[in-house]
Design a protein around this motif. Sequence first.
Motif, PDB file in Angstrom:
ATOM      1  N   VAL A  30     -22.869   8.721  14.042  1.00  0.00           N
ATOM      2  CA  VAL A  30     -22.205   8.968  13.710  1.00  0.00           C
ATOM      3  C   VAL A  30     -20.959   7.482  14.568  1.00  0.00           C
ATOM      4  CG1 VAL A  30     -19.355   9.612  13.770  1.00  0.00           C
ATOM      5  CG2 VAL A  30     -21.528  11.006  14.101  1.00  0.00           C
ATOM      6  N   ARG A  31     -20.758   6.097  13.114  1.00  0.00           N
ATOM      7  CA  ARG A  31     -20.473   5.320  13.595  1.00  0.00           C
ATOM      8  C   ARG A  31     -18.604   5.324  13.096  1.00  0.00           C
ATOM      9  NH1 ARG A  31     -24.716   1.631  15.699  1.00  0.00           N
ATOM     10  NH2 ARG A  31     -22.718   0.299  14.853  1.00  0.00           N
ATOM     11  N   LEU A  32     -18.058   4.575  13.898  1.00  0.00           N
ATOM     12  CA  LEU A  32     -16.979   3.940  13.200  1.00  0.00           C
ATOM     13  C   LEU A  32     -16.665   2.959  12.423  1.00  0.00           C
ATOM     14  CD1 LEU A  32     -13.468   5.593  13.831  1.00  0.00           C
ATOM     15  CD2 LEU A  32     -13.562   4.071  15.904  1.00  0.00           C
ATOM     16  N   GLN A  33     -15.611   3.160  11.632  1.00  0.00           N
ATOM     17  CA  GLN A  33     -15.245   1.843  10.865  1.00  0.00           C
ATOM     18  C   GLN A  33     -13.779   2.039  10.538  1.00  0.00           C
ATOM     19  OE1 GLN A  33     -17.383   2.898   6.813  1.00  0.00           O
ATOM     20  NE2 GLN A  33     -19.232   1.348   7.671  1.00  0.00           N
ATOM     21  N   GLN A  34     -13.627  -0.056  10.493  1.00  0.00           N
ATOM     22  CA  GLN A  34     -12.240   0.029  10.634  1.00  0.00           C
ATOM     23  C   GLN A  34     -12.507  -0.346   9.253  1.00  0.00           C
ATOM     24  OE1 GLN A  34     -11.256  -2.722  13.745  1.00  0.00           O
ATOM     25  NE2 GLN A  34      -8.582  -2.729  13.044  1.00  0.00           N
ATOM     26  N   GLU A  35     -11.044  -0.482   8.282  1.00  0.00           N
ATOM     27  CA  GLU A  35     -11.259  -1.460   7.347  1.00  0.00           C
ATOM     28  C   GLU A  35     -10.463  -2.691   7.378  1.00  0.00           C
ATOM     29  OE1 GLU A  35      -9.154  -0.208   3.200  1.00  0.00           O
ATOM     30  OE2 GLU A  35      -8.344   0.461   4.346  1.00  0.00           O
ATOM     31  N   LYS A  36     -10.675  -3.959   6.889  1.00  0.00           N
ATOM     32  CA  LYS A  36     -10.218  -4.816   7.863  1.00  0.00           C
ATOM     33  C   LYS A  36     -10.066  -6.200   6.056  1.00  0.00           C
ATOM     34  CE  LYS A  36     -11.841  -5.392  12.355  1.00  0.00           C
ATOM     35  NZ  LYS A  36     -11.977  -6.038  13.205  1.00  0.00           N
ATOM     36  N   ASN A  37      -9.407  -6.825   5.482  1.00  0.00           N
ATOM     37  CA  ASN A  37      -8.660  -7.267   4.713  1.00  0.00           C
ATOM     38  C   ASN A  37      -9.608  -6.417   3.265  1.00  0.00           C
ATOM     39  OD1 ASN A  37      -7.968  -9.569   6.038  1.00  0.00           O
ATOM     40  ND2 ASN A  37      -9.472 -10.163   6.667  1.00  0.00           N
ATOM     41  N   ARG A  91     -10.653   1.503  21.494  1.00  0.00           N
ATOM     42  CA  ARG A  91      -9.541   0.307  22.158  1.00  0.00           C
ATOM     43  C   ARG A  91      -8.875  -0.532  21.509  1.00  0.00           C
ATOM     44  NH1 ARG A  91      -8.895   2.009  28.104  1.00  0.00           N
ATOM     45  NH2 ARG A  91     -10.291   3.027  28.841  1.00  0.00           N
ATOM     46  N   PRO A  92      -8.223  -0.031  19.710  1.00  0.00           N
ATOM     47  CA  PRO A  92      -7.945  -1.141  20.003  1.00  0.00           C
ATOM     48  C   PRO A  92      -7.200  -2.229  20.021  1.00  0.00           C
ATOM     49  CG  PRO A  92      -6.410   0.864  18.941  1.00  0.00           C
ATOM     50  CD  PRO A  92      -7.283   1.340  19.594  1.00  0.00           C
ATOM     51  N   THR A  93      -6.900  -2.925  20.081  1.00  0.00           N
ATOM     52  CA  THR A  93      -6.256  -3.988  20.601  1.00  0.00           C
ATOM     53  C   THR A  93      -4.441  -5.018  19.473  1.00  0.00           C
ATOM     54  OG1 THR A  93      -7.763  -6.376  20.367  1.00  0.00           O
ATOM     55  CG2 THR A  93      -7.815  -4.366  22.183  1.00  0.00           C
ATOM     56  N   SER A  94      -5.234  -4.615  18.837  1.00  0.00           N
ATOM     57  CA  SER A  94      -4.275  -5.699  17.809  1.00  0.00           C
ATOM     58  C   SER A  94      -3.091  -5.247  17.433  1.00  0.00           C
ATOM     59  CB  SER A  94      -4.728  -6.898  17.015  1.00  0.00           C
ATOM     60  OG  SER A  94      -5.446  -5.435  15.676  1.00  0.00           O
ATOM     61  N   LYS A  95      -1.692  -5.106  17.311  1.00  0.00           N
ATOM     62  CA  LYS A  95      -0.464  -4.768  16.611  1.00  0.00           C
ATOM     63  C   LYS A  95      -0.526  -3.854  15.298  1.00  0.00           C
ATOM     64  CE  LYS A  95       1.345  -5.552  20.925  1.00  0.00           C
ATOM     65  NZ  LYS A  95       3.130  -5.949  21.455  1.00  0.00           N
ATOM     66  N   GLY A  96      -0.304  -2.923  14.683  1.00  0.00           N
ATOM     67  CA  GLY A  96      -0.357  -2.894  12.881  1.00  0.00           C
ATOM     68  C   GLY A  96      -0.817  -1.674  13.168  1.00  0.00           C
ATOM     69  N   THR A  97      -0.898  -1.654  11.492  1.00  0.00           N
ATOM     70  CA  THR A  97      -1.668  -0.051  11.251  1.00  0.00           C
ATOM     71  C   THR A  97      -2.763  -0.300  10.670  1.00  0.00           C
ATOM     72  OG1 THR A  97       0.954   0.299  10.755  1.00  0.00           O
ATOM     73  CG2 THR A  97      -1.151   1.567   9.430  1.00  0.00           C
ATOM     74  N   HIS A  98      -3.850   0.065  12.106  1.00  0.00           N
ATOM     75  CA  HIS A  98      -5.121   0.645  11.315  1.00  0.00           C
ATOM     76  C   HIS A  98      -5.773   2.132  10.733  1.00  0.00           C
ATOM     77  CE1 HIS A  98      -4.941  -2.900  14.002  1.00  0.00           C
ATOM     78  NE2 HIS A  98      -4.261  -2.168  14.908  1.00  0.00           N
ATOM     79  N   SER A  99      -6.675   1.805   9.767  1.00  0.00           N
ATOM     80  CA  SER A  99      -7.070   2.333   8.895  1.00  0.00           C
ATOM     81  C   SER A  99      -8.548   2.763   8.900  1.00  0.00           C
ATOM     82  CB  SER A  99      -7.394   2.268   7.016  1.00  0.00           C
ATOM     83  OG  SER A  99      -6.051   2.496   6.695  1.00  0.00           O
ATOM     84  N   TYR A 100      -8.914   3.971   9.704  1.00  0.00           N
ATOM     85  CA  TYR A 100     -10.341   4.334  10.328  1.00  0.00           C
ATOM     86  C   TYR A 100     -11.010   5.379   9.589  1.00  0.00           C
ATOM     87  CZ  TYR A 100      -8.560   1.511  14.532  1.00  0.00           C
ATOM     88  OH  TYR A 100      -8.713   0.641  15.241  1.00  0.00           O
ATOM     89  N   ARG A 101     -12.434   5.538   9.562  1.00  0.00           N
ATOM     90  CA  ARG A 101     -12.829   6.495   9.325  1.00  0.00           C
ATOM     91  C   ARG A 101     -14.760   6.087   9.683  1.00  0.00           C
ATOM     92  NH1 ARG A 101     -15.394   4.099   3.047  1.00  0.00           N
ATOM     93  NH2 ARG A 101     -17.142   2.740   4.399  1.00  0.00           N
TER      94      ARG A 101
END
Length: 136
Positions: free
Chosen positions: A80-87, A110-120
Amino acid sequence: MVTLFRNRRARALAACALSAALVSAGSAEALAASPTPTPKPSMSRAAASVTVKANPTTVKAGRSVRFTGRTTGIPTGTSVRLQQEKNGKWTTLKTSTKVEKGKSFLITTRPTSKGTHSYRVMVGKTHSGTVTVTVQ
């Protein structure tokens, strides 16, 4: 006495002829009435699917977020791999785990940058829906 044998012989012959006629008519009717056999569906796997939830959904930068979920139609031990949406593109993160015995998984980041992040999460070619985490 001769007539007795003739009557018995005639009855036996008639019974045989009648039986043969019924058997052949019954099998011909059965063949004509039976539809073309259709193949039985094979026992195929259920469609693969995966769900995910984030906890907490709001976190301070550098703190852990736990992603838990369940799978269907995916074998135990599958990565199982975690993905984050960037650009607008999905990027696979370095963190991973495996599907456990109860078809569940737990993965953290552990997200380090502030803001709203999308994961799947991705399991093979199957991906979950998107979850949103707000980092403060």
